[in-house]
Design a protein around this motif. Sequence first.
Motif, PDB file in Angstrom:
ATOM      1  N   TYR A  51      -8.651  62.721 -37.625  1.00 16.80           N
ATOM      2  CA  TYR A  51      -8.324  61.889 -36.460  1.00 16.80           C
ATOM      3  C   TYR A  51      -8.932  62.509 -35.210  1.00 16.80           C
ATOM      4  O   TYR A  51      -8.984  63.720 -35.070  1.00 16.80           O
ATOM      5  N   TYR A  89      -8.277  62.314 -31.032  1.00 26.27           N
ATOM      6  CA  TYR A  89      -7.411  61.891 -29.939  1.00 26.27           C
ATOM      7  C   TYR A  89      -8.001  62.411 -28.634  1.00 26.27           C
ATOM      8  O   TYR A  89      -8.743  63.383 -28.617  1.00 26.27           O
ATOM      9  N   GLY A 118       0.150  62.118 -22.810  1.00 24.92           N
ATOM     10  CA  GLY A 118       0.119  62.551 -24.191  1.00 24.92           C
ATOM     11  C   GLY A 118      -1.203  62.201 -24.840  1.00 24.92           C
ATOM     12  O   GLY A 118      -1.994  61.442 -24.273  1.00 24.92           O
ATOM     13  N   PRO A 119      -1.465  62.738 -26.017  1.00 26.64           N
ATOM     14  CA  PRO A 119      -2.701  62.386 -26.722  1.00 26.64           C
ATOM     15  C   PRO A 119      -2.774  60.882 -27.006  1.00 26.64           C
ATOM     16  O   PRO A 119      -1.765  60.262 -27.331  1.00 26.64           O
ATOM     17  N   PHE A 172      -4.846  57.942 -29.261  1.00 29.92           N
ATOM     18  CA  PHE A 172      -5.632  57.779 -30.478  1.00 29.92           C
ATOM     19  C   PHE A 172      -7.013  57.202 -30.156  1.00 29.92           C
ATOM     20  O   PHE A 172      -7.146  56.257 -29.368  1.00 29.92           O
ATOM     21  N   TYR A 220      -9.957  57.186 -36.677  1.00 30.95           N
ATOM     22  CA  TYR A 220      -9.393  57.780 -37.886  1.00 30.95           C
ATOM     23  C   TYR A 220     -10.366  57.617 -39.046  1.00 30.95           C
ATOM     24  O   TYR A 220     -10.960  56.545 -39.225  1.00 30.95           O
ATOM     25  N   GLU A 235     -10.231  53.126 -38.689  1.00 30.89           N
ATOM     26  CA  GLU A 235      -9.617  52.555 -37.491  1.00 30.89           C
ATOM     27  C   GLU A 235     -10.301  53.093 -36.257  1.00 30.89           C
ATOM     28  O   GLU A 235     -10.689  54.259 -36.204  1.00 30.89           O
ATOM     29  N   TRP A 264       2.049  61.307 -42.203  1.00 29.04           N
ATOM     30  CA  TRP A 264       3.084  60.642 -41.414  1.00 29.04           C
ATOM     31  C   TRP A 264       4.375  61.425 -41.422  1.00 29.04           C
ATOM     32  O   TRP A 264       5.160  61.354 -40.487  1.00 29.04           O
ATOM     33  N   LYS A 265       4.628  62.203 -42.493  1.00 28.91           N
ATOM     34  CA  LYS A 265       5.871  62.984 -42.518  1.00 28.91           C
ATOM     35  C   LYS A 265       5.624  64.477 -42.503  1.00 28.91           C
ATOM     36  O   LYS A 265       6.500  65.240 -42.100  1.00 28.91           O
ATOM     37  N   TYR A 268       0.263  66.080 -38.583  1.00 28.96           N
ATOM     38  CA  TYR A 268      -1.146  66.430 -38.499  1.00 28.96           C
ATOM     39  C   TYR A 268      -1.248  67.918 -38.164  1.00 28.96           C
ATOM     40  O   TYR A 268      -0.348  68.485 -37.556  1.00 28.96           O
ATOM     41  N   TYR A 276       7.934  55.488 -38.083  1.00 30.76           N
ATOM     42  CA  TYR A 276       7.808  56.924 -38.330  1.00 30.76           C
ATOM     43  C   TYR A 276       7.700  57.635 -36.996  1.00 30.76           C
ATOM     44  O   TYR A 276       7.004  57.193 -36.087  1.00 30.76           O
ATOM     45  N   LEU A 294       7.510  61.582 -35.010  1.00 26.87           N
ATOM     46  CA  LEU A 294       7.251  63.017 -35.137  1.00 26.87           C
ATOM     47  C   LEU A 294       7.481  63.690 -33.795  1.00 26.87           C
ATOM     48  O   LEU A 294       7.331  63.074 -32.738  1.00 26.87           O
ATOM     49  N   TYR A 314       6.118  67.161 -31.693  1.00 25.45           N
ATOM     50  CA  TYR A 314       5.129  68.224 -31.633  1.00 25.45           C
ATOM     51  C   TYR A 314       5.462  69.144 -30.473  1.00 25.45           C
ATOM     52  O   TYR A 314       6.013  68.724 -29.455  1.00 25.45           O
ATOM     53  N   SER A 358       9.765  65.586 -38.452  1.00 23.10           N
ATOM     54  CA  SER A 358       9.552  64.143 -38.478  1.00 23.10           C
ATOM     55  C   SER A 358      10.800  63.446 -38.986  1.00 23.10           C
ATOM     56  O   SER A 358      11.711  64.071 -39.553  1.00 23.10           O
ATOM     57  N   SER A 409      11.817  59.270 -40.604  1.00 22.71           N
ATOM     58  CA  SER A 409      11.454  57.871 -40.822  1.00 22.71           C
ATOM     59  C   SER A 409      12.649  56.993 -40.479  1.00 22.71           C
ATOM     60  O   SER A 409      13.775  57.477 -40.356  1.00 22.71           O
ATOM     61  N   PHE A 464       6.148  66.868 -27.298  1.00 16.12           N
ATOM     62  CA  PHE A 464       5.744  65.470 -27.345  1.00 16.12           C
ATOM     63  C   PHE A 464       6.447  64.775 -28.502  1.00 16.12           C
ATOM     64  O   PHE A 464       6.511  65.310 -29.610  1.00 16.12           O
ATOM     65  N   THR A 469       1.933  54.169 -41.933  1.00 19.17           N
ATOM     66  CA  THR A 469       2.023  55.496 -42.539  1.00 19.17           C
ATOM     67  C   THR A 469       1.260  56.564 -41.773  1.00 19.17           C
ATOM     68  O   THR A 469       0.742  57.498 -42.348  1.00 19.17           O
ATOM     69  N   GLY A 470       1.173  56.410 -40.480  1.00 20.91           N
ATOM     70  CA  GLY A 470       0.720  57.518 -39.657  1.00 20.91           C
ATOM     71  C   GLY A 470      -0.766  57.575 -39.390  1.00 20.91           C
ATOM     72  O   GLY A 470      -1.274  58.621 -39.028  1.00 20.91           O
ATOM     73  N   ASN A 471      -1.468  56.466 -39.553  1.00 24.86           N
ATOM     74  CA  ASN A 471      -2.888  56.502 -39.224  1.00 24.86           C
ATOM     75  C   ASN A 471      -3.126  56.538 -37.728  1.00 24.86           C
ATOM     76  O   ASN A 471      -4.161  56.985 -37.273  1.00 24.86           O
ATOM     77  N   GLN A 472      -2.180  56.042 -36.966  1.00 29.46           N
ATOM     78  CA  GLN A 472      -2.296  56.059 -35.517  1.00 29.46           C
ATOM     79  C   GLN A 472      -0.917  56.296 -34.930  1.00 29.46           C
ATOM     80  O   GLN A 472      -0.017  55.480 -35.129  1.00 29.46           O
ATOM     81  N   PHE A 473      -0.765  57.397 -34.255  1.00 28.67           N
ATOM     82  CA  PHE A 473       0.488  57.698 -33.586  1.00 28.67           C
ATOM     83  C   PHE A 473       0.355  57.438 -32.086  1.00 28.67           C
ATOM     84  O   PHE A 473      -0.688  57.681 -31.488  1.00 28.67           O
ATOM     85  N   PHE A 488       1.834  58.642 -28.561  1.00 32.43           N
ATOM     86  CA  PHE A 488       2.520  59.811 -28.023  1.00 32.43           C
ATOM     87  C   PHE A 488       3.170  59.500 -26.680  1.00 32.43           C
ATOM     88  O   PHE A 488       2.657  58.696 -25.892  1.00 32.43           O
ATOM     89  N   GLY A 489       4.291  60.184 -26.420  1.00 30.23           N
ATOM     90  CA  GLY A 489       4.872  60.172 -25.092  1.00 30.23           C
ATOM     91  C   GLY A 489       4.109  61.109 -24.176  1.00 30.23           C
ATOM     92  O   GLY A 489       3.123  61.752 -24.584  1.00 30.23           O
TER      93      GLY A 489
END
Lengths: 115, 112
Positions: A33, A35, A42-43, A45, A48, A56, A100-101, A104, B32, B34, B36, B49, B51, B89, B96-100, B102-103
């Motif tokens: 990924y 970012y 924040g980061p 996106f 990917y 993406e 996702w869990k 990264y 989902y 997370l 950091y 993390s 769900s 953050f 499933t987490g391909n793009q998160f 962030f705050g």
Amino acid sequence: DTGVSQNPRHKITKRGQNVTFRCDPISEHNRLYWYRQTLGQGPEFLTYFQNEAQLEKSRLLSDRFSAERPKGSFSTLEIQRTEQGDSAMYLCASSGPTGWKDGYTFGSGTRLTVV
Amino acid sequence: DQQVKQNSPSLSVQEGRISILNCDYTNSMFDYFLWYKKYPAEGPTFLISISSIKDKNEDGRFTVFLNKSAKHLSLHIVPSQPGDSAVYFCAASPNTGNQFYFGTGTSLTVIP
């Protein structure tokens, strides 16, 4: 494995020049990924990859930006005709299929300054 | 449009006490989440993390709580240690987490 490696750590360039950043992910991670993080944010996106396929792309990734991941290993992010608004920290991250869990793993980033 | 919000830019806590960091989100499709931690000049480091099928997840001193109806999550650190001083953050994803997303981060200072 020493984690995700990004080079260079810092890059200062003149407006209008092209720049290229490199990311070497953790070897067993098939997902990569990019970012971007600006001051106080924040980061965000950018794009990917799963193996060598770019699956993406964010609308933030204008046509001046291009990313590649040949052979599913390292990745490069190129910015053409840089603008001052491109100044930011560019972060690369990698993960396995359960990122996702499991989260990264981020690199330390490349800080770009466009003058 | 900021879909993930951390409304407290900074937080100071005494060593040994509880740190509570909050995060709100607007997209009901987020499933989902997370947290950091980021030290200066380093990339973010994954902490914990959760769900949407759970409302609590623990890992040592770190616990994340999720309230889906309120679109709110929080990170509790007990007991807080000076080494926990960093920017935290939260991030959320609809898949499933391909793009998160962030705050903007909360800077935590733990005072010895």
